[in-house]
Design an enzyme around this catalytic site. Structure first.
Site, PDB file in Angstrom:
ATOM      1  N   SER A  98      -9.691   1.577   3.203  1.00 12.00           N
ATOM      2  CA  SER A  98      -8.828   2.372   2.358  1.00 12.00           C
ATOM      3  C   SER A  98      -7.829   1.565   1.526  1.00 12.00           C
ATOM      4  O   SER A  98      -7.257   2.097   0.584  1.00 12.00           O
ATOM      5  CB  SER A  98      -8.049   3.370   3.218  1.00 12.00           C
ATOM      6  OG  SER A  98      -7.242   2.692   4.158  1.00 12.00           O
ATOM      7  N   LYS A 117       0.855  -1.194   0.000  1.00  3.07           N
ATOM      8  CA  LYS A 117       0.000   0.000   0.000  1.00  3.07           C
ATOM      9  C   LYS A 117       0.887   1.238   0.000  1.00  3.07           C
ATOM     10  O   LYS A 117       1.962   1.238   0.633  1.00  3.07           O
ATOM     11  CB  LYS A 117      -0.888  -0.062   1.251  1.00  3.07           C
ATOM     12  CG  LYS A 117      -1.934   1.030   1.387  1.00  3.07           C
ATOM     13  CD  LYS A 117      -2.824   0.742   2.606  1.00  3.07           C
ATOM     14  CE  LYS A 117      -3.862   1.805   2.872  1.00  3.07           C
ATOM     15  NZ  LYS A 117      -4.755   1.427   4.005  1.00  3.07           N
ATOM     16  N   SER A 130      -9.874  -1.216   7.169  1.00  2.00           N
ATOM     17  CA  SER A 130      -9.330  -0.948   5.841  1.00  2.00           C
ATOM     18  C   SER A 130      -8.659  -2.114   5.129  1.00  2.00           C
ATOM     19  O   SER A 130      -8.292  -1.977   3.961  1.00  2.00           O
ATOM     20  CB  SER A 130      -8.338   0.210   5.911  1.00  2.00           C
ATOM     21  OG  SER A 130      -9.043   1.422   5.889  1.00  2.00           O
TER      22      SER A 130
END
Ligand code: GLN
Length: 432
Positions: A150, A76, A174
């Site tokens: 996210s 990420k 997330s």
């Protein structure tokens, strides 16, 4: 890559590279080709994967081996990678990293090729990826829908085979919520079990890095590498499974099927179901916001100048800074939130006196459409099942479980006692 009968593409890749049947370079170039051809916007940047792969091939020829030898992994874009710009999905961050974060060091030491950095909600604030300054990610299962957030880029990249595994970070859901929306496996490990040094913090008291993969076996292997712990085999036959009474009023036709399927699967190995109570669960959202947003507001003070923050931060981030500043100016709110946090922790402890694991849906709905009403309660509260375990620091695994009426997947969330990831993996496999 075709896994054949082995549901662990990471192990398979290691064997292929070790035996010389395939090179890490060949494998990495296939994945890079797919990433370049994809229009789903899963990645913010692509890394020096070919150079990494050649280096691994060289080392493998002289005897180097690692649990992730040749595996193609994405991270990420809130995790630092030397020489890359870690953007956190924001226009405000533009400097190149001078060091790798801890998880990158561990992936490299295990022989992984880190292919790229995935798209995310700006500063990990969001549940749809729509707050990214780098544009939406499309859900590969239905491109009119969000991938979740996210860690939406990570979940979508795994779902569409752009990498074998990806790292996400989870503060209130997330990893688990996008895993549920994209039909993949996501683990939010026990708080503190994977070293988050070198990752940009959203709320350091709750942030936790974890793996997203296609299968539970791959997830376990990734967790072993990242945490440095060996997973002992757990006996799961006949365990007592808790269902949370206060979650019931959130159930829909789709999520009732998750519970029904969980009952079928777990009864078949002799598990017994009991009702447990988390009376403060509905206060988790406000607690999460009050505690999380104050930390975010403090963290973001150190990023850019005041003018840059005005010009470059998105509306969701600004909203949370405002909430955070408000709470900072009213310490009694934070005090109350801390008391609720402690209540949630003790309610879980009581529940775990009655059961071994807690089962719920991972999210209250399937992936929603980009055009869906953003005030819809299922969207606003899309972390309603994932926030309470986050606040309590407990491990939780999302595994694809049923298809909703739209044909899209919903995951089952398995919540364990601290450091009981091995139990979650064992149970999770039963749903595959
Ligand atoms: N969706 C939640 C939020 O917007 C969770 C974020 C996260 O876990 N990073 O805060």
């Amino acid at each position: 890559m075709n896994n054949g009968d082995n549901n662990n593409s990471l192990e398979l890749t290691r064997e292929l590279v070790k035996s010389g049947a395939r090179s890490a370079e060949q494998i990495a170039s296939e994945y890079l080709g797919r990433i370049n051809a994809s229009g789903d916007n899963c990645f913010i940047s692509v890394l020096d994967a070919m150079a990494q792969a050649r280096d691994i091939d060289d080392k493998a020829r002289s005897g180097f081996d690692g649990k992730l030898l040749g595996a193609v992994v994405a991270i990420k874009d809130n995790m630092r990678y030397i020489g890359s710009v870690t953007t956190c999905g924001s226009a405000i961050l533009t400097d190149k990293d001078t060091e790798d974060c801890e998880v990158v060091k561990r992936l490299k030491a295990a022989g992984a090729v880190i292919v790229g950095k995935t798209n995310m909600d700006e500063f990990a604030m969001g549940s749809s990826n729509a707050t990214s300054a780098y544009g939406n990610v499309l859900n590969p299962l239905d491109r009119t829908r969000v991938p979740g957030g996210s860690s939406g880029g990570s979940a979508a990249a795994v779902a569409s085979g752009l990498c074998m595994a990806a790292l996400g970070s989870d503060t209130g859901g997330s990893i688990r919520q996008p895993a549920s929306y994209c039909g993949v496996v996501g683990l939010k490990p026990t708080l503190g079990s994977i070293d988050g040094s070198g990752m940009y913090a959203l709320s350091q008291d709750m942030d936790q890095i974890g793996p997203i993969t296609k299968t539970v076996d791959e997830n376990r292997l990734m967790f072993e590498v990242l945490s440095g712990k060996a997973m002992e085999k757990a006996e799961v036959k006949g365990l007592t499974v808790g269902l949370v009474r206060e979650f019931e009023h959130w159930y829909t036709e789709d999520t009732k099927r998750v519970i029904q399927r969980a009952k079928e699967v777990l009864s078949s190995i002799g598990c017994r179901f009991v009702e447990v109570s988390l009376p403060s669960a509905d206060a988790a959202f406000a607690t999460y916001r009050a505690l999380g947003n104050t930390q975010s507001a403090n963290n973001l003070r150190n990023i850019g100048t005041a003018q840059e923050r005005t010009d470059k931060l998105g509306i969701e981030v600004k909203k949370r800074i405002l909430i955070g500043e408000y709470v900072l100016a009213h310490p009694e709110i934070a005090e109350r939130a801390k008391r609720v946090k402690n209540k949630i922790i003790s309610e879980f402890a009581k529940a775990f006196n009655l059961c071994d694991i807690i089962v719920s849906p991972s999210a209250p709905s399937v992936a929603f459409k980009f055009t869906d009403d953003r005030n819809n309660k299922e969207i606003v509260y899309s972390d309603i099942f994932t926030q309470p375990p986050s606040i309590a620091g407990l491990p939780a695994l999302s595994v694809p479980c049923v298809k909703g009426e739209s044909g899209l997947p919903i995951g089952v969330q398995l919540v364990g006692k601290k450091n009981a990831e091995n139990v979650l993996f064992e149970i999770g496999k039963l749903f595959e």
